[in-house]
Scaffold this motif. Structure first.
Motif, PDB file in Angstrom:
ATOM      1  N   ASP A  47     -45.532  36.199  18.597  1.00 51.51           N
ATOM      2  CA  ASP A  47     -45.110  37.121  19.775  1.00 51.51           C
ATOM      3  C   ASP A  47     -46.428  37.924  19.820  1.00 51.51           C
ATOM      4  O   ASP A  47     -46.530  39.068  19.194  1.00 51.51           O
ATOM      5  CB  ASP A  47     -43.860  37.948  19.390  1.00 51.51           C
ATOM      6  N   HIS A  78     -46.705  32.644  21.888  1.00 51.61           N
ATOM      7  CA  HIS A  78     -46.068  33.315  22.902  1.00 51.61           C
ATOM      8  C   HIS A  78     -46.965  34.499  23.621  1.00 51.61           C
ATOM      9  O   HIS A  78     -46.985  35.500  22.886  1.00 51.61           O
ATOM     10  CB  HIS A  78     -44.618  33.695  22.487  1.00 51.61           C
ATOM     11  N   MET A  80     -47.499  37.306  25.795  1.00 55.16           N
ATOM     12  CA  MET A  80     -46.885  38.243  26.530  1.00 55.16           C
ATOM     13  C   MET A  80     -48.175  39.312  27.033  1.00 55.16           C
ATOM     14  O   MET A  80     -48.009  40.341  26.472  1.00 55.16           O
ATOM     15  CB  MET A  80     -45.772  38.884  25.939  1.00 55.16           C
ATOM     16  N   ASP A 184     -35.557  32.236  23.980  1.00 51.65           N
ATOM     17  CA  ASP A 184     -36.002  33.109  23.150  1.00 51.65           C
ATOM     18  C   ASP A 184     -35.430  34.538  23.446  1.00 51.65           C
ATOM     19  O   ASP A 184     -35.432  35.019  24.938  1.00 51.65           O
ATOM     20  CB  ASP A 184     -37.581  33.398  23.583  1.00 51.65           C
TER      21      ASP A 184
END
Ligand code: DX5
Ligand code: ZN
Length: 231
Positions: A47, A78, A80, A184
């Motif tokens: 993340d 991922h 972000m 998720d």
């Protein structure tokens, strides 16, 4: 391993529970990776947060590169982050196998997905709860994976948003079996069976694993619940 090999490996392992490296003990990353590999993790979900796209800040390429040195398992990154197109090459060079961008984070998601594929990586597109699906639907031909968030991106330990289940079903209906579907956020014993039943093949779990004393026991139980939920 190419992005394509990684995707095929994960599709074969599905339903696969992917530990989300957000709530793990970063002070003992080598030990955490060993524990999770022994527990049977099929891949690691990383993340990456920039404090701009989400109101939280985690880590970037150095941690991805450290994990690359610690494991041969697929790294499902991922992103972000705002305008992820600025860092694709750096994350590729750090050892990412799959790069997932947010449809909300860039003006031209299709072009960014094409660039990810051109680098030989698996290309994923994530969508937050509440964001209309049409942006994702327009990009399906450029996606290898769609990540349907069941919490607003940014933090672990949030409550599961059941509306995500219908969104997964809709994407499966539109894209057919080619598309790898991932969910998720807020996935645990109570929700994982419904996620698998909706068609999610990769199930990202943070607190459901890292708040358990025995990672192996948690991962095995979650995998079994996902398998019995799968239709
Ligand atoms: C949230 C992250 C998720 C989160 C999952 O922005 O993308 O991967 O860490 O954590 P839990 O399973 O605790 O919701
Ligand atoms: Zn995530």
């Amino acid at each position: 391993m190419s992005g394509r090999d990684c995707l095929d490996r994960l599709a074969q392992a599905s339903p696969a529970v992917l530990p989300s490296l957000l709530l793990c003990d970063f002070g003992n990353l080598e030990r955490e990776v060993e524990r999770l590999e022994e527990a049977g993790a099929a891949a690691f979900h990383l993340d990456v947060m920039d404090g701009q796209f989400v109101p939280n800040l985690t880590y970037g390429m150095p941690i991805v590169a450290a994990l690359r040195r610690l494991t041969r398992l697929p790294l499902d990154v991922h992103l972000m982050i705002e305008r992820p197109e600025r860092y694709l090459r750096e994350f590729r060079d750090s050892g990412a196998d799959l790069l997932t961008i947010h449809v909300e984070a860039t003006a031209e998601p299709a072009a960014v997905l094409r660039s990810i594929r051109d680098m030989g990586l698996g290309a994923g597109l994530a969508v937050n709860p509440g964001t209309p699906l049409d942006g994702v639907e327009r990009c399906l031909e450029f996606c290898d994976l769609a990540l349907v968030m069941s919490v607003p991106a940014g933090f672990g330990g949030q409550p599961f948003d059941r509306a995500a289940l219908e969104r997964v079903r809709r994407l499966r209906q539109l894209a057919g079996d080619r598309l790898l579907l991932e969910m998720d956020g807020g996935i645990n014993d109570a929700t994982i069976g419904d996620c698998a039943a909706a068609g999610a093949q990769l199930l990202v779990v943070g607190s459901g694993i890292f708040r358990a004393s025995d990672y192996g026991e948690a991962l095995r139980r979650l995998t079994s619940l996902a398998s019995s939920g799968k239709r």
